[in-house]
Design an enzyme around this catalytic site. Structure first.
Site, PDB file in Angstrom:
ATOM      1  CG  HIS A   1     -12.295   0.657   4.602  1.00 57.24           C
ATOM      2  ND1 HIS A   1     -11.608  -0.231   3.691  1.00 57.24           N
ATOM      3  CD2 HIS A   1     -11.497   0.899   5.292  1.00 57.24           C
ATOM      4  CE1 HIS A   1     -10.306  -0.536   4.115  1.00 57.24           C
ATOM      5  NE2 HIS A   1     -10.470   0.227   5.259  1.00 57.24           N
TER       6      HIS A   1
ATOM      7  CB  SER B   1      -0.985   0.035   1.345  1.00 56.23           C
ATOM      8  OG  SER B   1      -1.687  -1.219   0.952  1.00 56.23           O
TER       9      SER B   1
END
Lengths: 597, 375
Positions: A351, A308
């Site tokens: 999320h 990431s």
């Protein structure tokens, strides 16, 4: 009868005298040059006085190395023919075989002393001096060795001195070196060897057959080598070494506004002091065969998917290319389906609705799949390579070769894999997985380049040295938005890198996880734990330090790598304290407050 | 009192005398240079002063010998030889040991090497032995005499050990026998006996040698296998001579000797010091002086008025020549290192004295070549 035989005798006498004359002619006329040279060499001995080597300092002026004198015993090569090797080896405390190997080495040249033993104790010196008259040409001399004051800390940068190798002796620049000379063999010691080395002094003395000095004929004092001021800060290196504990990995810290390397650690490290008097073959072998690979410079030789942390590149590309609306939200349900594959988000439950800022702060993979889809791999490639990924950063740490990492594009896949580029490839590339690999050095440089607003510097190990390679024309808007997001990663409640939060400054960063292949097959254990990444810079608004941390099998970047970065940043700031206190303390506070905006 | 005959002065062999005097003076000059201290502060060893003193003594002895008719040596040859054998025997039991060899006898403050004089006694006795032997009886050299004049002294010398003198005696034995004329039968027999006894004698000989002597012989064959460093000595001698070049480094300019690279520089290796300083030119002149001396010696032998004089002159000349060859050959690296001094030049009192005595006999023979006397 007698008279006749006597007359014959006079011919014999004349004949033999002619033979003697012929031999004299051979020695005194044919070979006289050779013997004249030998006789000069007999009389004169040229002793090299070692030049003190330049001292290596860190950026704050802390010496990292020290020169230490030690004694060696040598013998001049012409004189050892027929020497009593048994008693010589007994005096020196060496095996007969060791002595013979040294004496009869192929590359010994006449009148260049052969070093028999280095690092003598005073008892050994006394023993040798007492028996010296039995061994013409034997003498004790002083050498200069190196002590590495911080041992393992920074060893991969500082390097070490080692005996000159036979291939180095073929190098014209090094050819005049004696076979046992110590020269820089690794890291800065090797890289700047010619500056550090200095010029050896020379003492020409007249000696007798026992090698006793009769008279000094000429003396030239040695010239000390040039000191080198490195850009690294040994305090950071030490803090990093502590913070890593027994974990393996690497950390690179760069000054964003110059490219100076503030720290470069690769762990586990090695102790350069074991090399200083010439390492034994066994010790070298065990270092090379150590499973923990202490000689591997993980900072420039380990290449892994950046995970990431690569989202910074994808995010920059998305903003610069204008493919998104900042307020537009993506609904993360824990993954997306594409064809028969599912591309999951690291957060299994999803999320929910995330915008650009949240996506970075919470590192939502699904949001970045969407960005990747809109950008396409070739536009991601363009930004990634602009930031120096997929190619050498240009740092030189002889003899270690830097790895290039890899940034794929459609063209690359066609040529190397003979396959078309799939959208799925883009998905995983946009979150820094798949084909993408990078070294900790590259990630640090990328972070520094972003932190300074797009200026690309060549990384440098020398203090106050900068070389600007180019500028990426980023919009201020892009920089501001992403910096806010990266600051959120560390400082906002849901950020993935809480562990990097510091009370001394505002840190901005991005975590990452490099998946280890075996894990997918359900294997567990340390070998199959993911590698942890974290890149960061601080203070966020006017960055002075940019960092990348890579922890081998560290697991989560936020939990493992981020605290290490924080320690490094704080060590740097503490080291800067004298400078800060000399200013108005309030300006520092303002700076901090400003950063928190 | 010995009456000095005027004819003696008239016929005196001034040539031989001046040749050996010049060699002795060159020798002293070279000893001075070879032993000079490498640093000004050190004291100059007094080798050259001792040698000058010995030269005075030797010259005196030479004149005394010349004033005697050499017939006395013929008459006294057997008693002298007996005395020589006796001295060698004494040396074996009570001799002073130096440098691994038992060669010296001390009488009060003077110490001397009996073997230095023994070689002269040997020449005298063997010459008178051969003189007494008629041509016809030469073939019958008896085993007893072969033992007395050949093997006995050889054993005594090897026992010391004194390799140089042993080699010299063997050579003299062969040369004098040959010049007298020994039949091919005898020579063949000697050669066959030698060949048969070589493994046996060779063993005794080899075991009798001191380690350093074995080393010298092996070092000559292969200079690299040499624990005592004789190979090193040969190399340094070659360096000294070779570095002299054509014109030499100049007197007192040589470096090898004073800097102690050259071992035994004032005794066995004195020629190396000379050749370094005087070069090829000087060496050739020096060799020329020796050549004239040897040819003059042979000429003396030819012109001698009797057979004893002829054989004695030949033996003495031969002795000088053999020492010269072995010494120079050694310094040039073409002969094994055998501790043989260079006649008239090397440092050493006994050697100078005995060589001057031998030269005195030679001069005496030449001086009296016109006298009528048949022993």
């Amino acid at each position: 009868m007698i008279v006749k035989r006597i007359q014959l005798g006079s011919y014999i006498i004349i004949g033999i005298l002619l033979i003697l004359c012929f031999r004299l002619w051979q020695l005194q006329i044919l070979d006289s040059d050779k013997y004249k040279r030998l006789s000069e060499d007999n009389r004169l001995r040229i002793l090299k006085t070692p030049a003190p080597r330049g001292i290596i300092y860190d950026r704050n002026g802390t010496p990292l190395v020290k020169n230490i004198p030690f004694f060696s015993v040598s013998i001049t090569t012409d004189n050892f023919k027929g020497i009593d090797i048994d008693s010589l080896s007994a005096i020196l405390g060496l095996s007969k075989k060791e002595v013979e190997e040294k004496l009869y080495r192929k590359d010994n040249s006449p009148f260049v002393p052969v070093k028999l033993k280095q690092g003598l104790t005073f008892e050994e010196i006394a023993r040798i001096e007492a028996r010296r008259s039995d061994f013409p040409g034997l003498f004790v001399e002083t050498d200069v060795g190196r002590e590495y004051l911080f041992g393992k800390v920074g060893a991969h940068i500082i390097g070490y001195l080692g005996k000159i190798t036979s291939s180095q002796l073929n190098n014209p620049e090094l050819r005049h070196f004696p076979p046992d000379a110590l020269i820089g063999q690794w890291g800065v010691e090797a890289l700047f060897d010619s500056q550090l080395r200095g010029i050896p002094g020379e003492r020409i003395i007249e000696v007798d057959a026992l090698g006793r000095e009769l008279r000094k004929i000429q003396e030239r004092p040695p010239v000390k080598g040039t000191d080198i001021n490195l850009s690294i800060d040994i305090n950071i290196q030490k803090a990093v070494e502590d913070a890593f504990g027994d974990k393996a990995g690497a950390l690179v810290a760069i000054k964003p506004d110059s490219g100076e390397i503030l720290a470069l650690e690769s762990l586990p490290s090695f102790d350069p002091n074991v090399f200083s008097m010439g390492i034994t073959a066994n010790a070298w072998k065990s270092l090379m065969e150590d499973k923990k690979k202490p000689m591997l410079n993980r900072a420039i030789q380990s290449q892994y998917p950046p995970g990431s942390t690569f989202k910074i590149i994808t995010a920059i590309a998305a903003l610069e290319e204008g493919v998104i609306n900042l307020d537009a939200k993506v609904n993360c349900t824990g993954g997306i389906n594409y064809g028969r594959w599912t591309f999951g988000c690291w957060k299994k439950g999803g999320h929910g609705l995330v915008d650009f800022h949240r996506a970075i702060v919470e590192s939502c993979d699904v949001y970045f799949y969407e960005l990747g889809k809109r950008l396409g791999i070739d536009r991601i490639y363009k930004y990634a390579t602009a930031f120096g990924l997929g190619k050498e950063t240009g740092i030189d740490l002889m003899p270690v070769k830097e790895k290039r990492g890899l940034i794929p594009n459609t063209e690359w896949k066609k040529q190397k894999k003979h396959l078309p580029w799939y959208l799925g490839d883009t998905f995983i590339s946009s979150i820094g997985q798949g084909f993408i690999t990078a070294t900790p050095m590259q990630m640090a440089l990328m972070t520094a380049t972003f932190a300074n607003g797009g200026k690309i510097y060549k990384p440098s190990l020398i203090k106050n040295n900068q070389s600007l390679q180019g500028i990426i024309p980023l919009r201020q808007e892009t920089i501001k938005i992403i910096k806010e997001a990266l600051s959120g990663v560390v400082n906002e409640p849901n950020g993935t890198a809480q562990g990097a939060k510091s009370f001394l400054t505002v840190v901005a960063g991005k975590t990452g996880t490099a998946q280890v292949v075996g894990k997918k097959k359900g294997l567990s254990g340390e070998r199959f734990t993911d590698h942890a990444w974290f890149v960061a810079f601080a203070p966020v608004d006017r960055p002075e330090i940019a960092i990348s941390v890579f922890v081998e099998h560290g697991g989560s970047g936020g939990a493992v790598a981020a605290p290490i970065a924080k320690r490094a940043i704080e060590a740097y700031l503490k080291g800067q304290k004298p400078r800060v206190t000399s200013q108005d303390p309030r300006s520092r506070n303002q700076e901090l407050q400003h950063g928190e905006n | 009192m010995v009456k000095i005959d005027r004819r003696l002065i008239k016929n005196f062999d001034w040539i031989t005398f001046s040749l050996i005097m010049s060699l002795a003076i060159i020798g002293i000059m070279t000893i001075y240079s070879a032993t000079r201290p490498p640093l000004g502060s050190e004291e100059h060893p007094d080798f050259y002063l001792k040698q000058i003193l010995w030269l005075f003594i030797s010259t005196g002895v030479l004149f005394v010998i010349v004033s005697f008719d050499y017939i006395w040596f013929y008459r006294l040859s057997y008693p002298l030889y007996g005395l020589g054998i006796l001295l060698l025997l004494i040396v074996l039991f009570i001799g002073r040991t130096s440098m691994g060899a038992q060669r010296w006898l001390s009488i009060g403050p003077i110490s001397f090497q009996p073997s230095e004089f023994f070689r002269i006694f040997f020449i005298l006795v063997f010459s008178s032995y051969l003189t007494n032997m008629s041509r016809n009886y030469v073939d019958k050299i008896s085993i007893k005499n072969l033992f007395l004049f050949g093997i006995l002294p050889l054993i005594l010398l090897i026992k010391q050990p004194d390799l140089g003198t042993a080699i010299l005696l063997m050579s003299l034995f062969v040369v004098l026998s040959l010049s007298k004329g020994i039949s091919k039968k005898i020579i063949t027999a000697i050669v066959i006996i030698s060949l048969i006894s070589i493994p046996f004698l060779g063993h005794i000989f080899w075991e009798g040698l001191k380690d350093y002597q074995k080393n010298r012989l092996t070092a000559f064959i292969d200079p690299d296998v040499d624990p005592a460093g004789i190979g090193y000595h040969i190399n340094q001698s070659k360096v000294s001579i070779g570095s002299g070049g054509f014109f030499g480094k100049g007197y007192l300019k040589g470096t090898q000797g004073p800097l102690r690279f050259l071992p035994e520089k004032h005794t066995d290796f004195i020629f190396s010091v000379f050749a370094e300083e005087w070069g090829f030119i000087g060496s050739i002149v020096l060799l020329g002086i020796y050549l004239v001396l040897f040819l003059r010696g042979l000429d003396t032998a030819i012109k001698a008025k009797d057979e004893f004089g002829r054989l004695t002159a030949l033996g003495i000349t031969c002795m000088f020549f053999i020492y010269f060859c072995v010494n120079i050959g050694m310094t040039l690296g073409i002969m094994p290192v055998v501790g043989v001094p260079l006649p008239f030049m090397s440092y050493g009192g006994t050697a100078l004295l005995s060589n001057f005595a031998a030269a005195g006999i030679l001069i005496s023979i030449r001086t009296r070549r016109f006298e009528l006397f048949y022993p």
